[in-house]
Design an enzyme around this catalytic site. Structure first.
Site, PDB file in Angstrom:
ATOM      1  N   HIS A 171     -14.640   0.162 -48.804  1.00 18.19           N
ATOM      2  CA  HIS A 171     -14.097  -1.189 -48.630  1.00 18.19           C
ATOM      3  C   HIS A 171     -12.977  -1.518 -49.631  1.00 18.19           C
ATOM      4  O   HIS A 171     -12.789  -2.672 -49.992  1.00 18.19           O
ATOM      5  CB  HIS A 171     -15.215  -2.246 -48.713  1.00 18.19           C
ATOM      6  CG  HIS A 171     -16.397  -1.909 -47.873  1.00 18.19           C
ATOM      7  ND1 HIS A 171     -16.359  -1.913 -46.493  1.00 18.19           N
ATOM      8  CD2 HIS A 171     -17.647  -1.511 -48.223  1.00 18.19           C
ATOM      9  CE1 HIS A 171     -17.540  -1.555 -46.031  1.00 18.19           C
ATOM     10  NE2 HIS A 171     -18.338  -1.306 -47.051  1.00 18.19           N
ATOM     11  N   ARG A 172     -12.298  -0.471 -50.099  1.00 17.25           N
ATOM     12  CA  ARG A 172     -11.183  -0.612 -51.053  1.00 17.25           C
ATOM     13  C   ARG A 172     -11.624  -1.236 -52.380  1.00 17.25           C
ATOM     14  O   ARG A 172     -10.847  -1.854 -53.076  1.00 17.25           O
ATOM     15  CB  ARG A 172     -10.014  -1.382 -50.426  1.00 17.25           C
ATOM     16  CG  ARG A 172      -9.518  -0.714 -49.142  1.00 17.25           C
ATOM     17  CD  ARG A 172      -8.186  -1.188 -48.680  1.00 17.25           C
ATOM     18  NE  ARG A 172      -7.122  -1.033 -49.646  1.00 17.25           N
ATOM     19  CZ  ARG A 172      -6.466   0.104 -49.923  1.00 17.25           C
ATOM     20  NH1 ARG A 172      -6.811   1.225 -49.319  1.00 17.25           N
ATOM     21  NH2 ARG A 172      -5.486   0.110 -50.796  1.00 17.25           N
ATOM     22  N   LEU A 173     -12.892  -1.042 -52.721  1.00 21.15           N
ATOM     23  CA  LEU A 173     -13.421  -1.524 -54.000  1.00 21.15           C
ATOM     24  C   LEU A 173     -13.348  -0.373 -55.015  1.00 21.15           C
ATOM     25  O   LEU A 173     -14.352   0.052 -55.593  1.00 21.15           O
ATOM     26  CB  LEU A 173     -14.856  -2.028 -53.832  1.00 21.15           C
ATOM     27  CG  LEU A 173     -15.033  -3.137 -52.787  1.00 21.15           C
ATOM     28  CD1 LEU A 173     -16.506  -3.489 -52.620  1.00 21.15           C
ATOM     29  CD2 LEU A 173     -14.217  -4.362 -53.183  1.00 21.15           C
TER      30      LEU A 173
END
Length: 193
Positions: A171-173
């Protein structure tokens, strides 16, 4: 992994990349800028590394060498897609010693050694046949003997001032750890993705 020396962490990630990446796990993008600040980037191969820096070799009459002479500030980027990792390095560049350059040149294949003599890297080439003829001329010139390192060919060492380790997360974390050189060693921090 908190509190690690950035070179220890680099060694760990680089060892994993050498096992996982199919081709050129030692490939790194080298970003330079000329005296006017115009940027340029290309891929080079890491040929040595340690606490004193990251070493690559090239023709010292090439465009990149000219830019390195004009502006010693550079950046490197390793991107290992299969591991979903990258390492960004910012620092200054200097010449590797003649002894280092001679030692590395001696490990190259004979054809690579001859190519270093035959190529006027980054200069205009009228036809591929011209380069091939020069390569054949170098084969004849050095036939039966060792190929010495050309005087215009050698190594560069990038001394880092910042090293960032980037790890892809769902999740692009993403995870970003940054090490900054100080007078007393290295400080470590994290960055928002």
């Amino acid at each position: 992994m908190a509190g690690q020396d950035p070179f220890t962490l680099f060694d760990t990630w680089f060892a994993e990349a050498r096992e996982q990446e199919i081709n050129d796990s030692n490939a790194m993008a080298l970003a330079t800028a000329d005296a006017e600040g115009r940027p340029s980037v290309r891929m080079v191969l890491l040929k040595g590394h340690g606490p004193d820096g990251f070493v690559f070799y090239t023709n010292r009459e090439s465009r990149k060498a000219s830019e390195l002479a004009e502006n010693r500030d550079v950046a490197l980027l390793f991107h290992w897609k299969s591991l979903r990792r990258q390492i960004r390095i910012e620092g200054t560049v200097g010449l590797a010693t003649d002894a280092e350059s001679d030692a590395y040149f001696a490990t190259r294949s004979r054809d690579s050694q001859l190519g270093a003599w035959a190529s006027d890297q980054s200069r205009a080439l009228d036809a591929r046949e011209t380069f091939e003829a020069r390569f054949e001329a170098m084969k004849a010139r050095f036939e039966g003997g060792d190929v010495p390192r050309p005087p215009h060919w050698g190594g560069y060492r990038v001394t880092p001032r910042v090293i960032e380790f980037w790890q892809d997360r769902a999740h692009r974390l993403h995870e970003r750890r940054v090490f900054t050189r100080t007078d007393d060693g290295w400080t470590e921090g994290t960055l928002f993705p």
